[in-house]
Write a protein that holds these residues in place. Structure first.
Motif, PDB file in Angstrom:
ATOM      1  N   GLU A 113       0.829  -1.207   0.000  1.00 29.74           N
ATOM      2  CA  GLU A 113       0.000   0.000   0.000  1.00 29.74           C
ATOM      3  C   GLU A 113       0.865   1.259   0.000  1.00 29.74           C
ATOM      4  O   GLU A 113       0.593   2.202  -0.751  1.00 29.74           O
ATOM      5  CB  GLU A 113      -0.928  -0.007   1.224  1.00 29.74           C
ATOM      6  N   LEU A 114       1.896   1.266   0.811  1.00 29.54           N
ATOM      7  CA  LEU A 114       2.792   2.427   0.838  1.00 29.54           C
ATOM      8  C   LEU A 114       3.543   2.588  -0.478  1.00 29.54           C
ATOM      9  O   LEU A 114       3.773   3.710  -0.928  1.00 29.54           O
ATOM     10  CB  LEU A 114       3.773   2.325   2.006  1.00 29.54           C
ATOM     11  N   ARG A 115       3.907   1.480  -1.107  1.00 25.81           N
ATOM     12  CA  ARG A 115       4.567   1.554  -2.417  1.00 25.81           C
ATOM     13  C   ARG A 115       3.643   2.237  -3.421  1.00 25.81           C
ATOM     14  O   ARG A 115       4.047   3.153  -4.127  1.00 25.81           O
ATOM     15  CB  ARG A 115       4.962   0.162  -2.904  1.00 25.81           C
ATOM     16  N   GLU A 116       2.387   1.801  -3.470  1.00 27.51           N
ATOM     17  CA  GLU A 116       1.423   2.399  -4.391  1.00 27.51           C
ATOM     18  C   GLU A 116       1.162   3.864  -4.063  1.00 27.51           C
ATOM     19  O   GLU A 116       1.034   4.699  -4.964  1.00 27.51           O
ATOM     20  CB  GLU A 116       0.114   1.598  -4.393  1.00 27.51           C
ATOM     21  N   ASP A 117       1.102   4.189  -2.787  1.00 27.23           N
ATOM     22  CA  ASP A 117       0.900   5.588  -2.380  1.00 27.23           C
ATOM     23  C   ASP A 117       2.057   6.466  -2.847  1.00 27.23           C
ATOM     24  O   ASP A 117       1.844   7.591  -3.319  1.00 27.23           O
ATOM     25  CB  ASP A 117       0.754   5.699  -0.861  1.00 27.23           C
ATOM     26  N   GLU A 153      12.731   6.323  -4.679  1.00 26.03           N
ATOM     27  CA  GLU A 153      13.559   5.467  -3.826  1.00 26.03           C
ATOM     28  C   GLU A 153      12.719   4.757  -2.771  1.00 26.03           C
ATOM     29  O   GLU A 153      12.915   3.561  -2.516  1.00 26.03           O
ATOM     30  CB  GLU A 153      14.662   6.285  -3.158  1.00 26.03           C
ATOM     31  N   ARG A 154      11.785   5.482  -2.155  1.00 24.90           N
ATOM     32  CA  ARG A 154      10.918   4.842  -1.161  1.00 24.90           C
ATOM     33  C   ARG A 154      10.122   3.707  -1.798  1.00 24.90           C
ATOM     34  O   ARG A 154      10.027   2.605  -1.240  1.00 24.90           O
ATOM     35  CB  ARG A 154       9.975   5.862  -0.518  1.00 24.90           C
ATOM     36  N   ALA A 155       9.544   3.946  -2.977  1.00 27.69           N
ATOM     37  CA  ALA A 155       8.771   2.909  -3.663  1.00 27.69           C
ATOM     38  C   ALA A 155       9.650   1.708  -3.987  1.00 27.69           C
ATOM     39  O   ALA A 155       9.225   0.557  -3.831  1.00 27.69           O
ATOM     40  CB  ALA A 155       8.136   3.478  -4.933  1.00 27.69           C
ATOM     41  N   TRP A 156      10.858   1.964  -4.411  1.00 29.05           N
ATOM     42  CA  TRP A 156      11.805   0.888  -4.737  1.00 29.05           C
ATOM     43  C   TRP A 156      12.130   0.069  -3.485  1.00 29.05           C
ATOM     44  O   TRP A 156      12.089  -1.162  -3.504  1.00 29.05           O
ATOM     45  CB  TRP A 156      13.058   1.503  -5.349  1.00 29.05           C
ATOM     46  N   PHE A 157      12.462   0.729  -2.382  1.00 31.83           N
ATOM     47  CA  PHE A 157      12.780   0.025  -1.140  1.00 31.83           C
ATOM     48  C   PHE A 157      11.586  -0.816  -0.677  1.00 31.83           C
ATOM     49  O   PHE A 157      11.758  -1.955  -0.227  1.00 31.83           O
ATOM     50  CB  PHE A 157      13.188   1.009  -0.042  1.00 31.83           C
ATOM     51  N   LEU A 158      10.390  -0.248  -0.759  1.00 27.90           N
ATOM     52  CA  LEU A 158       9.191  -0.991  -0.343  1.00 27.90           C
ATOM     53  C   LEU A 158       8.973  -2.187  -1.248  1.00 27.90           C
ATOM     54  O   LEU A 158       8.586  -3.276  -0.773  1.00 27.90           O
ATOM     55  CB  LEU A 158       7.975  -0.061  -0.346  1.00 27.90           C
ATOM     56  N   PHE A 159       9.220  -2.022  -2.529  1.00 25.92           N
ATOM     57  CA  PHE A 159       9.097  -3.145  -3.468  1.00 25.92           C
ATOM     58  C   PHE A 159      10.101  -4.243  -3.113  1.00 25.92           C
ATOM     59  O   PHE A 159       9.746  -5.418  -2.992  1.00 25.92           O
ATOM     60  CB  PHE A 159       9.326  -2.654  -4.907  1.00 25.92           C
TER      61      PHE A 159
END
Length: 165
Positions: A113-117, A153-159
């Motif tokens: 969810e955070l990645r999508e956000d 970067e945040r989306a990448w780390f969450l992925f």
């Protein structure tokens, strides 16, 4: 946006009408940052399971980064002679990121969810950057690149943290 109080007028060589559309986009991004910040802290406080420590620290780091961006966005809005968000209600009227009030969210759903956000935030920031470029507001356009990079970067780390293998 309502008319600006003359006491708040900031000197700028940028066209006030053009920067108003930039400010609108930045205020949406700001509201989304606050929504993601609070959701990230919520998940940080409630994460559980075998990867607790890793996720707990990751989410805390990301929340701190997001909170740091909020001040920069709001100050950019003010530097262009516009006004920014004033309250939780104002945030809720502008935000596009959905809240999550569930009592329990499994860790893999938190990360997804955070990645999508963050990916949605990237779209909003790119819109703000495009509006800034159209308004010849190069300072906003330039700093938006940094905010986009941080969200990517945040989306990448969450992925990567949510991968099964």
């Amino acid at each position: 946006m309502a008319d600006i109080n003359p006491a708040l007028e900031t000197p700028s060589d940028l066209n006030r009408n053009d920067t108003r559309t930039v400010a609108d986009a930045l205020n949406t991004a700001l509201a989304d940052c606050f929504a993601i910040y609070l959701k990230t802290k919520n998940f940080h406080w409630h994460v559980s399971g075998p990867h607790f420590r890793d996720y707990h620290l990751l989410l805390d780091d990301q929340a701190a980064q997001i909170l740091g961006v909020t001040d920069a966005i709001a100050e950019r809005v003010r530097k262009t002679g516009n006004t920014t968000l004033r309250s939780i209600g104002d945030i809720s009227r502008h935000q596009q990121i959905a809240d999550n009030d569930r009592d329990f969210v499994p860790p893999h759903e938190m990360l997804a969810e955070l990645r999508e956000d963050n990916l949605k935030l990237i779209e909003t920031l790119r819109d703000a950057r495009e509006r800034a470029e159209a308004a010849k507001d190069t300072a906003t356009s330039s700093i938006a690149d940094e905010w986009i990079d941080q969200a990517e970067e945040r989306a990448w780390f969450l992925f990567e943290a949510s991968r099964k293998s």
